[in-house]
Design a protein around this motif. Structure first.
Motif, short mmCIF file in Angstrom:
data_model
loop_
_atom_site.label_atom_id
_atom_site.label_comp_id
_atom_site.label_asym_id
_atom_site.label_seq_id
_atom_site.Cartn_x
_atom_site.Cartn_y
_atom_site.Cartn_z
N GLU A 250 25.45 62.54 55.24
CA GLU A 250 26.48 61.88 54.43
C GLU A 250 27.82 61.80 55.15
O GLU A 250 28.69 61.01 54.76
CB GLU A 250 26.63 62.62 53.10
N PRO A 254 29.60 54.92 58.23
CA PRO A 254 28.76 53.92 57.55
C PRO A 254 28.07 53.02 58.56
O PRO A 254 28.58 52.73 59.64
CB PRO A 254 29.76 53.16 56.67
N ARG A 256 23.85 50.89 59.32
CA ARG A 256 22.41 50.88 59.09
C ARG A 256 21.73 52.17 59.51
O ARG A 256 20.89 52.70 58.77
CB ARG A 256 21.79 49.68 59.81
N THR A 258 22.91 55.15 59.56
CA THR A 258 23.23 56.18 58.57
C THR A 258 22.40 56.01 57.31
O THR A 258 21.91 56.99 56.71
CB THR A 258 24.73 56.14 58.24
N GLU A 259 22.23 54.76 56.86
CA GLU A 259 21.42 54.49 55.66
C GLU A 259 19.98 54.95 55.86
O GLU A 259 19.36 55.54 54.95
CB GLU A 259 21.47 53.01 55.33
#
Length: 446
Positions: A250, A254, A256, A258-259
């Protein structure tokens, strides 16, 4: 492993045919052996008695012919009953022995009744013979003996049949008790002992079988408990690093990557929590916290929060005593399974104490319908190609804590054969009529 043990016990019980077959088969076997023994002994006794009577009759005829011979030689005339000189009816074999200078007796059968012959050569070259039949007294004795043998044979057969029924009934009762206790062990009742169920007083093969089943159940129970502890320990040890991994993900910038990391970390955390829940359910230590709720209203609110596109039909509202948290867990898992592996529309029906969750997908795998949910087995690729196979396992375990019954079936057109593809899958949760106090649950005061 537990499912395999349950199927093995059920198969053994079905194949054994313990009901009434063993009793009557054993009775028929004893009756058949008794009948054969009775027939053989009757024939032996009958023949021995007949031969003995004929021997006595021949000895008597021999004594009479000797007396008749002496009288004839002294007086020169026949004065003894049933004696003749050179009788033309004299059997050929007996005549030849008499002509050869020998005194002899002979038995012939005439219409089933024996005739006794005796012959002796005379000094003048002629042959004196005596002919007599089997006496009426001897025939009556033989007839009475045959009747007694028949009555005795029937008594032996009936007594053997009764003995077979008693022995077979006792043995079949012990086997039925052993099968019932083994079924209870297969269903997860850990305090059941097969040897105690059948009564461990008689030391026979059933007692040995019960000891073997108890030993197998103990070994299986220990293995399952060890497996559960290892699984729980691994999942517990993984919880901390997985939580740290999720927290660290977390903090990533930010983007892709990281997602993707967050998505996999969350999936891993969910898997660890599911494994821990399965371990707790397997330990049989979970207890329901009971409350009174309106089932239709409860289901409608939970479905609207979880799957807004699903349709809820409350056919009949009812008030039930159950654990809302566990019921919600079961309902959410069923909805998640239907949404993931089925096709819309999703339909939830509440009728009294029964909740039905239906989708319009390809249906449940045949293995799941036959054996029930199994952890880490997702079934065929057309319905359960994704996931870990824990959702329905947890739902079944939570339903067991609630004292409820969870069943699964596929929907096919009326009259369609088994080969026709299913038109949907239905999971049915049957809540108990009374609060599940037998599971150790307790009410919550609010």
């Amino acid at each position: 492993m537990r499912g395999y043990f349950r199927r093995l016990v059920a198969a053994c019980v079905d194949r054994a045919g313990i009901g009434a077959g063993l009793r009557w088969k054993l009775s028929a076997a004893i009756a058949l052996v008794g009948a054969l023994v009775a027939v053989v002994l009757s024939l032996v006794v009958h023949n021995a008695a007949r031969v003995s009577m004929l021997d006595n009759a021949r000895d008597l005829a021999d004594e009479r012919i000797m007396i008749a011979q002496r009288n004839y030689e002294m007086s020169g005339r026949l004065n003894f009953p049933n004696t003749k000189i050179d009788d033309p009816r004299l059997p050929k074999e007996l005549r030849e022995k008499a002509e050869a200078g020998r005194r002899a007796t002979y038995v012939t059968d005439r219409s089933g009744a024996p005739d006794i012959w005796a012959a002796v050569p005379l000094k003048n070259g002629h042959v004196m013979s005596l002919h007599s039949g089997f006496t009426d007294r001897s025939s009556d004795i033989l007839t009475d003996l045959d009747q007694a043998l028949v009555i005795g044979s029937i008594a032996v057969v009936l007594g053997g049949s009764a003995l077979g029924v008693l022995i077979g009934g006792h043995l079949s009762r012990r086997l039925r008790k052993a099968a019932s206790a083994a079924n209870r062990v297969a269903k997860g009742e850990t305090d059941v002992r097969v040897r105690e169920a059948i009564g461990g007083v008689v030391r026979d093969e059933t007692d040995n079988l019960a000891c073997a089943v108890d030993a197998m159940a103990d070994a299986l129970r220990q293995r399952l408990e060890a497996e559960r502890r290892v699984t729980a320990d691994i999942a517990h040890e993984l919880r901390t690093p997985v939580t740290g991994l999720l927290t660290a993900a977390e903090l990533l910038p930010p983007g892709r990557p990281t997602e993707l990391v967050l998505d996999r970390a969350k999936a891993m955390r969910t898997l660890v929590e599911d494994v821990l829940e399965v371990a707790r359910l397997d330990s049989a230590s979970e207890r329901a916290e009971l409350q009174d709720i309106l089932l239709g209203e409860f289901v409608a609110r939970r479905v609207a929060a979880k799957e807004p596109d699903a349709t809820v039909h409350v056919v009949h509202e009812s008030e039930v005593t159950t654990d809302p948290r566990r019921l919600e867990r079961v309902l959410f898992n069923l909805l998640a399974n239907a949404a993931r592996h089925g096709r819309p529309p999703l339909e939830v029906t509440v009728e009294g104490r029964v909740i039905r969750v239906r989708d319009h997908g390809p249906g449940f795998p045949e293995a799941l319908l036959a054996e029930g949910p199994s952890r880490f087995r997702t079934g065929s690729a057309d319905r359960a190609g994704r996931g870990h196979g824990l959702g329905l396992t947890i739902a079944t375990g939570q339903a067991r804590v609630l004292g409820a019954r969870l069943t699964f079936r596929n929907v096919r057109p009326a009259g369609a054969p088994d080969g026709v593809p299913a038109e949907g899958a239905v999971a049915v949760l049957w809540l108990p009529e009374h609060a599940p106090t037998n599971t150790g649950s307790y009410p919550v005061l609010t």
